[in-house]
Design a protein around this motif. Structure first.
Motif, PDB file in Angstrom:
ATOM      1  N   LEU A   4       0.830  -1.203   0.000  1.00 34.01           N
ATOM      2  CA  LEU A   4       0.000   0.000   0.000  1.00 34.01           C
ATOM      3  C   LEU A   4       0.865   1.255   0.000  1.00 34.01           C
ATOM      4  O   LEU A   4       1.829   1.361   0.766  1.00 34.01           O
ATOM      5  CB  LEU A   4      -0.897   0.022   1.242  1.00 34.01           C
ATOM      6  N   ARG A   5       0.475   2.218  -0.826  1.00 27.06           N
ATOM      7  CA  ARG A   5       1.194   3.477  -0.920  1.00 27.06           C
ATOM      8  C   ARG A   5       1.130   4.234   0.407  1.00 27.06           C
ATOM      9  O   ARG A   5       0.082   4.334   1.040  1.00 27.06           O
ATOM     10  CB  ARG A   5       0.558   4.336  -2.011  1.00 27.06           C
ATOM     11  N   ILE A  28       8.697   2.041  -4.872  1.00 23.97           N
ATOM     12  CA  ILE A  28       8.172   1.465  -6.112  1.00 23.97           C
ATOM     13  C   ILE A  28       8.485   2.440  -7.238  1.00 23.97           C
ATOM     14  O   ILE A  28       8.191   3.630  -7.142  1.00 23.97           O
ATOM     15  CB  ILE A  28       6.643   1.255  -6.039  1.00 23.97           C
ATOM     16  N   ARG A  29       9.072   1.914  -8.298  1.00 21.49           N
ATOM     17  CA  ARG A  29       9.439   2.745  -9.454  1.00 21.49           C
ATOM     18  C   ARG A  29       8.929   2.041 -10.706  1.00 21.49           C
ATOM     19  O   ARG A  29       9.346   0.909 -10.995  1.00 21.49           O
ATOM     20  CB  ARG A  29      10.960   2.905  -9.489  1.00 21.49           C
ATOM     21  N   PRO A 155       4.767  15.204  -5.838  1.00 23.01           N
ATOM     22  CA  PRO A 155       4.073  14.578  -4.704  1.00 23.01           C
ATOM     23  C   PRO A 155       4.025  13.064  -4.876  1.00 23.01           C
ATOM     24  O   PRO A 155       3.391  12.565  -5.809  1.00 23.01           O
ATOM     25  CB  PRO A 155       2.674  15.195  -4.766  1.00 23.01           C
ATOM     26  N   LEU A 156       4.682  12.351  -3.962  1.00 18.64           N
ATOM     27  CA  LEU A 156       4.776  10.897  -4.089  1.00 18.64           C
ATOM     28  C   LEU A 156       3.591  10.196  -3.435  1.00 18.64           C
ATOM     29  O   LEU A 156       3.459   8.989  -3.543  1.00 18.64           O
ATOM     30  CB  LEU A 156       6.097  10.410  -3.466  1.00 18.64           C
ATOM     31  N   TYR A 157       2.735  10.972  -2.758  1.00 18.24           N
ATOM     32  CA  TYR A 157       1.575  10.414  -2.056  1.00 18.24           C
ATOM     33  C   TYR A 157       0.326  10.407  -2.927  1.00 18.24           C
ATOM     34  O   TYR A 157      -0.675   9.799  -2.561  1.00 18.24           O
ATOM     35  CB  TYR A 157       1.296  11.233  -0.785  1.00 18.24           C
ATOM     36  N   GLU A 158       0.351  11.076  -4.064  1.00 13.61           N
ATOM     37  CA  GLU A 158      -0.833  11.159  -4.921  1.00 13.61           C
ATOM     38  C   GLU A 158      -0.963   9.915  -5.790  1.00 13.61           C
ATOM     39  O   GLU A 158      -0.008   9.492  -6.448  1.00 13.61           O
ATOM     40  CB  GLU A 158      -0.760  12.407  -5.810  1.00 13.61           C
ATOM     41  N   ALA A 159      -2.188   9.354  -5.805  1.00  7.94           N
ATOM     42  CA  ALA A 159      -2.421   8.104  -6.532  1.00  7.94           C
ATOM     43  C   ALA A 159      -2.141   8.253  -8.024  1.00  7.94           C
ATOM     44  O   ALA A 159      -1.799   7.284  -8.700  1.00  7.94           O
ATOM     45  CB  ALA A 159      -3.856   7.634  -6.308  1.00  7.94           C
ATOM     46  N   SER A 160      -2.276   9.483  -8.534  1.00  3.92           N
ATOM     47  CA  SER A 160      -2.042   9.701  -9.969  1.00  3.92           C
ATOM     48  C   SER A 160      -0.560   9.533 -10.341  1.00  3.92           C
ATOM     49  O   SER A 160      -0.232   9.336 -11.505  1.00  3.92           O
ATOM     50  CB  SER A 160      -2.518  11.106 -10.355  1.00  3.92           C
ATOM     51  N   ALA A 167       5.837   2.519  -0.403  1.00  6.54           N
ATOM     52  CA  ALA A 167       4.783   1.581  -0.059  1.00  6.54           C
ATOM     53  C   ALA A 167       5.181   0.740   1.140  1.00  6.54           C
ATOM     54  O   ALA A 167       6.363   0.583   1.453  1.00  6.54           O
ATOM     55  CB  ALA A 167       4.471   0.668  -1.244  1.00  6.54           C
ATOM     56  N   CYS A 168       4.149   0.207   1.804  1.00  2.24           N
ATOM     57  CA  CYS A 168       4.318  -0.690   2.955  1.00  2.24           C
ATOM     58  C   CYS A 168       3.771  -2.061   2.576  1.00  2.24           C
ATOM     59  O   CYS A 168       2.659  -2.154   2.058  1.00  2.24           O
ATOM     60  CB  CYS A 168       3.573  -0.120   4.163  1.00  2.24           C
ATOM     61  N   ASP A 169       4.546  -3.105   2.805  1.00  2.34           N
ATOM     62  CA  ASP A 169       4.064  -4.463   2.520  1.00  2.34           C
ATOM     63  C   ASP A 169       3.965  -5.291   3.794  1.00  2.34           C
ATOM     64  O   ASP A 169       3.877  -6.514   3.738  1.00  2.34           O
ATOM     65  CB  ASP A 169       4.963  -5.146   1.488  1.00  2.34           C
ATOM     66  N   GLY A 170       4.012  -4.634   4.942  1.00  3.57           N
ATOM     67  CA  GLY A 170       3.877  -5.340   6.200  1.00  3.57           C
ATOM     68  C   GLY A 170       5.188  -5.803   6.811  1.00  3.57           C
ATOM     69  O   GLY A 170       5.204  -6.332   7.915  1.00  3.57           O
TER      70      GLY A 170
END
Length: 208
Positions: A4-5, A28-29, A155-160, A167-170
């Motif tokens: 998740l972002r 993520i790139r 902005p790296l937080y924008e879904a666009s 991101a976090c994968d737990g």
DNA sequence: ACGAGGATGCTCT
DNA sequence: GAGCATCCTCGTG
């Protein structure tokens, strides 16, 4: 596991907390259809009242009523934006802006462990033979992941924005696996222990 | 593995 | 003009 972002809230906190919590998170790139990912194993915090921070001289001017401008203006802006600058005239270094808008701060990403797309990263660094030398430094990981000045202020937080984000994968790090040390390569505020890395991870830039 | 030295361009004084 | 959040190469051990 689904990753998740990280939202803007994650970055809108004190810089040291963000630097510590970014350990173990993913970068993520996406380059076209190619997806690269890498786990963050080393970070450094750069604070508002910190002579080693690029915002430091702008902070002095701000007290006299002069607005931030030039390279460091991004550091005073929205948390969760990229700050990418040219170091030693040759290497682009990737940071993320922290703190609330108006307060400068950033976390430098100093080393990552490749997770996906290793062959693409190797193409970006054709002379590297030893796997751990692909991304064990801030200039190296920017080359491997294709992060350059075009991302500065984004902005790296924008879904666009699908090209670059956190991101976090737990993945979790126990506190005894986190090492704190002085920051690398600086001459000012060298006694502050604002560098964080994962113990015994082969992709950490240097053990100190 | 580690240390010295050079490449190179932007920012600030 | 100095300083710089680095990396690579070439030496030695």
């Amino acid at each position: 596991m689904e990753s998740l972002r990280l939202s803007q809230d994650f970055f809108a906190r004190d810089t040291i907390t963000v630097a510590r919590e970014l350990l173990g998170k993913l970068i993520i790139r996406r380059i076209g259809r190619n997806e690269l990912s890498a786990r963050i194993v080393e970070t450094e915090a750069y604070l508002a009242d910190d002579p080693a921070c690029h915002a430091y001289s702008s902070m002095q001017k701000l007290r006299k009523g002069i607005a931030p401008s030039g390279r460091s203006a991004v550091l005073f802006g929205e948390p969760g934006c990229a700050y990418v600058y040219l170091n030693y005239g040759m290497y682009w270094l990737f940071n993320v802006v922290t703190e609330r808008s108006g307060t400068p701060g950033a976390v430098l990403i100093r080393a990552v462990e490749p997770v996906m797309g290793v062959t693409t990263m190797q193409r970006s660094r054709p002379h590297i033979v030893k796997p751990h030398e692909l991304t064990n430094g801030p200039g190296k990981l920017a080359l491997a992941l294709g992060i350059g000045p075009e991302f500065n202020g984004r902005p790296l937080y924008e879904a666009s924005n699908k090209e670059l984000f956190f991101a976090c994968d737990g993945f979790k790090i126990s506190s005894n696996m986190m090492v704190t040390s002085p920051r690398i390569g600086i001459t000012k505020a060298k006694d502050e222990h604002w560098r964080y890395y994962i113990r015994e991870n082969p992709f950490v830039s240097t053990i100190k």
